[in-house]
Design a protein around this motif. Sequence first.
Motif, PDB file in Angstrom:
ATOM      1  N   GLY A   1      51.613  39.920  44.025  1.00  0.00           N
ATOM      2  CA  GLY A   1      50.361  40.659  43.969  1.00  0.00           C
ATOM      3  C   GLY A   1      49.183  39.893  44.538  1.00  0.00           C
ATOM      4  O   GLY A   1      49.100  38.674  44.431  1.00  0.00           O
ATOM      5  N   LYS A   2      48.274  40.637  45.166  1.00  0.00           N
ATOM      6  CA  LYS A   2      47.031  40.058  45.673  1.00  0.00           C
ATOM      7  C   LYS A   2      45.915  41.064  45.429  1.00  0.00           C
ATOM      8  O   LYS A   2      46.027  42.221  45.821  1.00  0.00           O
ATOM      9  CB  LYS A   2      47.118  39.746  47.165  1.00  0.00           C
ATOM     10  CG  LYS A   2      45.808  39.197  47.704  1.00  0.00           C
ATOM     11  CD  LYS A   2      45.843  38.934  49.192  1.00  0.00           C
ATOM     12  CE  LYS A   2      44.485  38.436  49.671  1.00  0.00           C
ATOM     13  NZ  LYS A   2      44.433  38.283  51.119  1.00  0.00           N
ATOM     14  N   VAL A   3      44.856  40.605  44.768  1.00  0.00           N
ATOM     15  CA  VAL A   3      43.695  41.445  44.539  1.00  0.00           C
ATOM     16  C   VAL A   3      42.506  40.813  45.242  1.00  0.00           C
ATOM     17  O   VAL A   3      42.202  39.640  45.030  1.00  0.00           O
ATOM     18  CB  VAL A   3      43.387  41.609  43.033  1.00  0.00           C
ATOM     19  CG1 VAL A   3      42.058  42.316  42.824  1.00  0.00           C
ATOM     20  CG2 VAL A   3      44.497  42.369  42.330  1.00  0.00           C
ATOM     21  N   SER A   4      41.862  41.602  46.093  1.00  0.00           N
ATOM     22  CA  SER A   4      40.600  41.201  46.698  1.00  0.00           C
ATOM     23  C   SER A   4      39.531  42.024  45.997  1.00  0.00           C
ATOM     24  O   SER A   4      39.306  43.177  46.336  1.00  0.00           O
ATOM     25  CB  SER A   4      40.592  41.489  48.199  1.00  0.00           C
ATOM     26  OG  SER A   4      41.569  40.716  48.849  1.00  0.00           O
ATOM     27  N   GLY A   5      38.939  41.439  44.979  1.00  0.00           N
ATOM     28  CA  GLY A   5      37.962  42.155  44.173  1.00  0.00           C
ATOM     29  C   GLY A   5      37.821  41.511  42.816  1.00  0.00           C
ATOM     30  O   GLY A   5      38.144  40.342  42.615  1.00  0.00           O
ATOM     31  N   PHE A   6      37.392  42.285  41.865  1.00  0.00           N
ATOM     32  CA  PHE A   6      37.071  41.839  40.525  1.00  0.00           C
ATOM     33  C   PHE A   6      38.212  42.226  39.573  1.00  0.00           C
ATOM     34  O   PHE A   6      38.677  43.362  39.603  1.00  0.00           O
ATOM     35  CB  PHE A   6      35.768  42.533  40.123  1.00  0.00           C
ATOM     36  CG  PHE A   6      35.231  42.146  38.792  1.00  0.00           C
ATOM     37  CD1 PHE A   6      34.454  41.020  38.651  1.00  0.00           C
ATOM     38  CD2 PHE A   6      35.497  42.923  37.680  1.00  0.00           C
ATOM     39  CE1 PHE A   6      33.934  40.672  37.413  1.00  0.00           C
ATOM     40  CE2 PHE A   6      34.990  42.581  36.449  1.00  0.00           C
ATOM     41  CZ  PHE A   6      34.207  41.453  36.320  1.00  0.00           C
ATOM     42  N   VAL A   7      38.664  41.283  38.750  1.00  0.00           N
ATOM     43  CA  VAL A   7      39.712  41.553  37.762  1.00  0.00           C
ATOM     44  C   VAL A   7      39.123  41.293  36.380  1.00  0.00           C
ATOM     45  O   VAL A   7      38.570  40.220  36.141  1.00  0.00           O
ATOM     46  CB  VAL A   7      40.949  40.652  37.981  1.00  0.00           C
ATOM     47  CG1 VAL A   7      42.000  40.921  36.919  1.00  0.00           C
ATOM     48  CG2 VAL A   7      41.537  40.862  39.369  1.00  0.00           C
ATOM     49  N   ALA A   8      39.221  42.275  35.481  1.00  0.00           N
ATOM     50  CA  ALA A   8      38.656  42.114  34.143  1.00  0.00           C
ATOM     51  C   ALA A   8      39.613  42.649  33.090  1.00  0.00           C
ATOM     52  O   ALA A   8      40.278  43.658  33.294  1.00  0.00           O
ATOM     53  CB  ALA A   8      37.323  42.852  34.032  1.00  0.00           C
ATOM     54  N   GLY A   9      39.673  41.947  31.945  1.00  0.00           N
ATOM     55  CA  GLY A   9      40.496  42.398  30.837  1.00  0.00           C
ATOM     56  C   GLY A   9      40.386  41.458  29.663  1.00  0.00           C
ATOM     57  O   GLY A   9      39.858  40.341  29.790  1.00  0.00           O
ATOM     58  N   ASP A  10      40.850  41.914  28.515  1.00  0.00           N
ATOM     59  CA  ASP A  10      40.916  41.014  27.363  1.00  0.00           C
ATOM     60  C   ASP A  10      41.855  39.861  27.681  1.00  0.00           C
ATOM     61  O   ASP A  10      41.560  38.714  27.405  1.00  0.00           O
ATOM     62  CB  ASP A  10      41.416  41.749  26.119  1.00  0.00           C
ATOM     63  CG  ASP A  10      40.352  42.631  25.493  1.00  0.00           C
ATOM     64  OD1 ASP A  10      39.152  42.400  25.750  1.00  0.00           O
ATOM     65  OD2 ASP A  10      40.721  43.555  24.754  1.00  0.00           O
ATOM     66  N   ARG A  11      43.013  40.205  28.295  1.00  0.00           N
ATOM     67  CA  ARG A  11      43.999  39.202  28.701  1.00  0.00           C
ATOM     68  C   ARG A  11      44.269  39.388  30.190  1.00  0.00           C
ATOM     69  O   ARG A  11      44.682  40.464  30.617  1.00  0.00           O
ATOM     70  CB  ARG A  11      45.290  39.387  27.905  1.00  0.00           C
ATOM     71  CG  ARG A  11      45.148  39.056  26.424  1.00  0.00           C
ATOM     72  CD  ARG A  11      46.398  39.402  25.626  1.00  0.00           C
ATOM     73  NE  ARG A  11      46.848  40.781  25.784  1.00  0.00           N
ATOM     74  CZ  ARG A  11      46.296  41.838  25.167  1.00  0.00           C
ATOM     75  NH1 ARG A  11      45.261  41.679  24.381  1.00  0.00           N
ATOM     76  NH2 ARG A  11      46.769  43.050  25.355  1.00  0.00           N
ATOM     77  N   VAL A  12      44.044  38.330  30.954  1.00  0.00           N
ATOM     78  CA  VAL A  12      44.311  38.365  32.390  1.00  0.00           C
ATOM     79  C   VAL A  12      45.277  37.234  32.698  1.00  0.00           C
ATOM     80  O   VAL A  12      44.997  36.069  32.409  1.00  0.00           O
ATOM     81  CB  VAL A  12      43.010  38.197  33.224  1.00  0.00           C
ATOM     82  CG1 VAL A  12      43.342  38.168  34.713  1.00  0.00           C
ATOM     83  CG2 VAL A  12      42.022  39.313  32.910  1.00  0.00           C
ATOM     84  N   THR A  13      46.431  37.588  33.274  1.00  0.00           N
ATOM     85  CA  THR A  13      47.439  36.606  33.656  1.00  0.00           C
ATOM     86  C   THR A  13      47.642  36.700  35.158  1.00  0.00           C
ATOM     87  O   THR A  13      47.931  37.775  35.679  1.00  0.00           O
ATOM     88  CB  THR A  13      48.775  36.873  32.931  1.00  0.00           C
ATOM     89  OG1 THR A  13      48.542  36.892  31.526  1.00  0.00           O
ATOM     90  CG2 THR A  13      49.803  35.807  33.262  1.00  0.00           C
ATOM     91  N   VAL A  14      47.476  35.565  35.854  1.00  0.00           N
ATOM     92  CA  VAL A  14      47.572  35.558  37.312  1.00  0.00           C
ATOM     93  C   VAL A  14      48.759  34.699  37.741  1.00  0.00           C
ATOM     94  O   VAL A  14      48.831  33.520  37.408  1.00  0.00           O
ATOM     95  CB  VAL A  14      46.271  35.015  37.954  1.00  0.00           C
ATOM     96  CG1 VAL A  14      46.395  35.008  39.470  1.00  0.00           C
ATOM     97  CG2 VAL A  14      45.068  35.835  37.510  1.00  0.00           C
TER      98      VAL A  14
ATOM     99  N   GLY B   1      37.971  36.867  44.640  1.00  0.00           N
ATOM    100  CA  GLY B   1      36.895  37.597  43.981  1.00  0.00           C
ATOM    101  C   GLY B   1      36.619  36.950  42.645  1.00  0.00           C
ATOM    102  O   GLY B   1      36.641  35.723  42.536  1.00  0.00           O
ATOM    103  N   GLY B   2      36.425  37.725  41.632  1.00  0.00           N
ATOM    104  CA  GLY B   2      36.121  37.173  40.322  1.00  0.00           C
ATOM    105  C   GLY B   2      37.087  37.630  39.259  1.00  0.00           C
ATOM    106  O   GLY B   2      37.748  38.659  39.393  1.00  0.00           O
ATOM    107  N   ILE B   3      37.159  36.829  38.190  1.00  0.00           N
ATOM    108  CA  ILE B   3      37.970  37.179  37.019  1.00  0.00           C
ATOM    109  C   ILE B   3      37.071  37.066  35.805  1.00  0.00           C
ATOM    110  O   ILE B   3      36.326  36.098  35.649  1.00  0.00           O
ATOM    111  CB  ILE B   3      39.179  36.237  36.853  1.00  0.00           C
ATOM    112  CG1 ILE B   3      40.107  36.329  38.052  1.00  0.00           C
ATOM    113  CG2 ILE B   3      39.924  36.560  35.554  1.00  0.00           C
ATOM    114  CD1 ILE B   3      41.251  35.328  38.028  1.00  0.00           C
ATOM    115  N   ARG B   4      37.161  38.055  34.921  1.00  0.00           N
ATOM    116  CA  ARG B   4      36.426  38.018  33.665  1.00  0.00           C
ATOM    117  C   ARG B   4      37.396  38.435  32.570  1.00  0.00           C
ATOM    118  O   ARG B   4      37.955  39.519  32.626  1.00  0.00           O
ATOM    119  CB  ARG B   4      35.244  38.971  33.722  1.00  0.00           C
ATOM    120  CG  ARG B   4      34.403  38.912  32.465  1.00  0.00           C
ATOM    121  CD  ARG B   4      33.049  39.521  32.699  1.00  0.00           C
ATOM    122  NE  ARG B   4      32.327  38.622  33.604  1.00  0.00           N
ATOM    123  CZ  ARG B   4      31.317  38.982  34.362  1.00  0.00           C
ATOM    124  NH1 ARG B   4      30.897  40.211  34.361  1.00  0.00           N
ATOM    125  NH2 ARG B   4      30.715  38.110  35.142  1.00  0.00           N
TER     126      ARG B   4
END
Length: 120
Positions: free
Chosen positions: A49-62, A68-71
Amino acid sequence: MSDQTGVVIKDDLKIVGQCVQIVSQNKIEIDCVFEGDVTGPEVVLSERGKVSGFVAGDRVTVLGKVVGGIRGKTVALMSSARVEGEIHHNSLTIAKGAELTGRCRQNEASAWSGGEKNAA
């Protein structure tokens, strides 16, 4: 990761466009190239997977790549992760081998609020 049912976006798909967002009320797994924002209570970005953008969640696993950004309340960068951008978190785990180009900032604010991104 929870056993909560959710959405899986598979590797044979590429999603692009202006102002594209995926907002899920359940766990979401990204296994493709996605240009846009991804928000949900639990977001997992697979190795492919590849995300060009913002990723947000209670739990984020990469496991893949984020440009971009992660919150997130809890953010985990696994050994195959490649992140370019800012990470706002309450708890951050970076596995040996993961790459981060950017900044990390610890917050007390929540990341997920039923489909809305909160400022962290």
